[in-house]
Design a protein around this motif. Structure first.
Motif, short mmCIF file in Angstrom:
data_model
loop_
_atom_site.label_atom_id
_atom_site.label_comp_id
_atom_site.label_asym_id
_atom_site.label_seq_id
_atom_site.Cartn_x
_atom_site.Cartn_y
_atom_site.Cartn_z
N GLN A 293 19.93 61.23 14.74
CA GLN A 293 20.03 62.15 15.87
C GLN A 293 21.31 62.98 15.76
O GLN A 293 21.33 64.16 16.06
N LYS A 294 22.36 62.32 15.31
CA LYS A 294 23.65 62.99 15.22
C LYS A 294 23.60 64.11 14.17
O LYS A 294 24.20 65.16 14.36
N ILE B 28 21.01 65.86 13.43
CA ILE B 28 20.30 66.99 14.05
C ILE B 28 21.27 67.77 14.93
O ILE B 28 21.34 69.00 14.89
N THR B 29 22.02 67.03 15.75
CA THR B 29 22.99 67.69 16.64
C THR B 29 23.95 68.55 15.85
O THR B 29 24.26 69.68 16.25
N PHE C 134 22.36 71.75 14.76
CA PHE C 134 22.26 72.65 15.93
C PHE C 134 23.62 73.26 16.26
O PHE C 134 23.72 74.41 16.65
N GLU C 135 24.64 72.44 16.10
CA GLU C 135 25.99 72.93 16.42
C GLU C 135 26.36 74.12 15.54
O GLU C 135 26.89 75.12 16.03
N GLU D 134 24.36 76.16 14.13
CA GLU D 134 23.53 77.27 14.60
C GLU D 134 24.15 77.95 15.82
O GLU D 134 24.25 79.18 15.89
N ILE D 135 24.61 77.13 16.75
CA ILE D 135 25.23 77.67 17.98
C ILE D 135 26.48 78.47 17.65
O ILE D 135 26.67 79.59 18.14
N LEU E 284 25.50 81.76 16.21
CA LEU E 284 24.99 82.69 17.23
C LEU E 284 26.12 83.24 18.09
O LEU E 284 26.14 84.43 18.42
#
Lengths: 59, 270, 59
Positions: free
Chosen positions: A23-24, A26-27, A30-31, A33-34, A37
């Protein structure tokens, strides 16, 4: 039998640990990616500001 | 001095100086040495005696379920807790959540008041995060049904202790306008200084929210002369929301005595 | 004694699970944030396009 229970407990704990690790990861993806952006939004914002200043100067 | 106020004075004095605390500290240390902590005994201890400050965070963490009863697991469980704390903190920073624009709900105010007080009581930030979380959680789950009953209980015990004072509040139509949210939702966070408040929260953490009623009653009794002189609900409420801080240690000690008097002193089972 | 071992294991497992659940909620929050940021980028892009069209039409 006691050893059995202990072994089972360790197995469950390890499963929880590896779920957490997955899970970490994946986080973390995503981080990134953020952050990317945010960077793009900020660049857009800056560009817009520059253009506005240019049009104001032209007027 | 009456016998009663003498006793109160003495208990406040002893607690401050720590004489009475020596024996209690020893018996708590024995409890804490158990290989598997006896939650029930720790609860009883915290209900009866003030916790020595050096053990407060540990006992609260065990009673709130942040640490399991087994000593052997403490290091590993605390490692999980610490990681979870840093994960959340990091995530909040990534989404830039912490900003002035974050809207605030009324429940947030209760949470923030409790968190602010807790930060003064618990030094370690990981401990503090977890204790705030579990403390507020306890208010919203275990005490959810009993907290709304407290204003009624307050009226009842104030009537027993000083019916004239209650009549005065009734005459001013102040009874329904008392700062119940500050007392019973925020558990006196922002009302009493943290050094006194933590002795009240010892009782809340270990299973009694009723102590809050007796703190409220003692506040009224302590400032009786002042309150009797005020003749509007608004003035009374305003005064009670900003009571002088210097007598708060005595208020808490008397409130605990009063609570034991009305609800009995819990005893160690075996 | 066996009960004790089980209890101890449960205590550890609960903490590990809670850490995993928190990580999962973080992933979900990040996901929402990403969607939101994309939305904002698109809006910015559209606005820019509209403005460009306006300036072109004015010329």
């Amino acid at each position: 039998y006691l050893e059995d229970v202990k072994l089972q407990a360790r197995g469950q704990l390890q499963a929880a640990e590896s779920r957490y690790e997955a899970q970490k990861r994946i986080t973390q993806a995503f981080e990134l990616e953020i952050l990317d952006l945010y960077g793009r939004l900020e660049k857009d914002g800056l560009l817009k500001k520059l253009e506005e200043e240019k049009t104001e100067a032209a007027e | 001095m009456t016998e009663d106020s003498q006793r109160n004075f003495r208990s406040v004095y002893y607690e401050k100086v720590g004489f009475r605390g020596v024996e209690e500290k020893k018996s708590l240390e024995i409890l804490l040495k158990d290989d598997r902590l006896d939650i029930e005994k720790l609860c009883t201890f915290s209900q009866r005696f003030p916790l020595p400050s050096m053990y407060r965070a540990l006992v609260w963490k065990v009673l709130l379920g942040i640490l399991p009863p087994h000593h052997e697991s403490h290091a590993q469980v605390m490692m999980y807790r610490k990681e979870q704390y840093s994960d959340v903190l990091h995530a909040l920073r990534v989404v830039r959540f912490v900003s002035d624009a974050t809207p605030q709900e009324p429940e947030d105010e209760v949470f923030l008041a409790i968190a602010k007080a807790m930060e003064e009581m618990v030094e370690d930030s990981v401990d503090c995060y977890w204790i705030i979380r579990c403390f507020v959680n306890q208010l919203n789950s275990k005490y959810r049904d009993s907290l709304p009953q407290l204003p009624k209980a307050f009226e009842q015990y104030l009537n027993l202790e000083d019916s004239r004072l209650l009549s005065h509040l009734k005459t001013c139509s102040a009874v329904s306008k008392l700062p119940y949210d500050l007392w019973f939702k925020r558990c006196f966070a922002g009302c009493l200084p943290e050094s006194s408040l933590q002795r009240v929260w010892d009782k809340v953490v270990s299973g009694s929210c009723k102590i809050l009623v007796f703190v409220a009653v003692e506040i009224l009794l302590t400032f009786k002369i002042k309150v009797m002189a005020l003749n509007s609900a608004e003035k009374i409420t305003k005064f009670l929301e900003n009571i002088p801080q210097d007598s708060s240690d005595a208020i808490v000690s008397k409130a605990i005595d009063l609570w034991h008097k009305h609800c009995g002193t819990p005893v160690h089972s075996a």
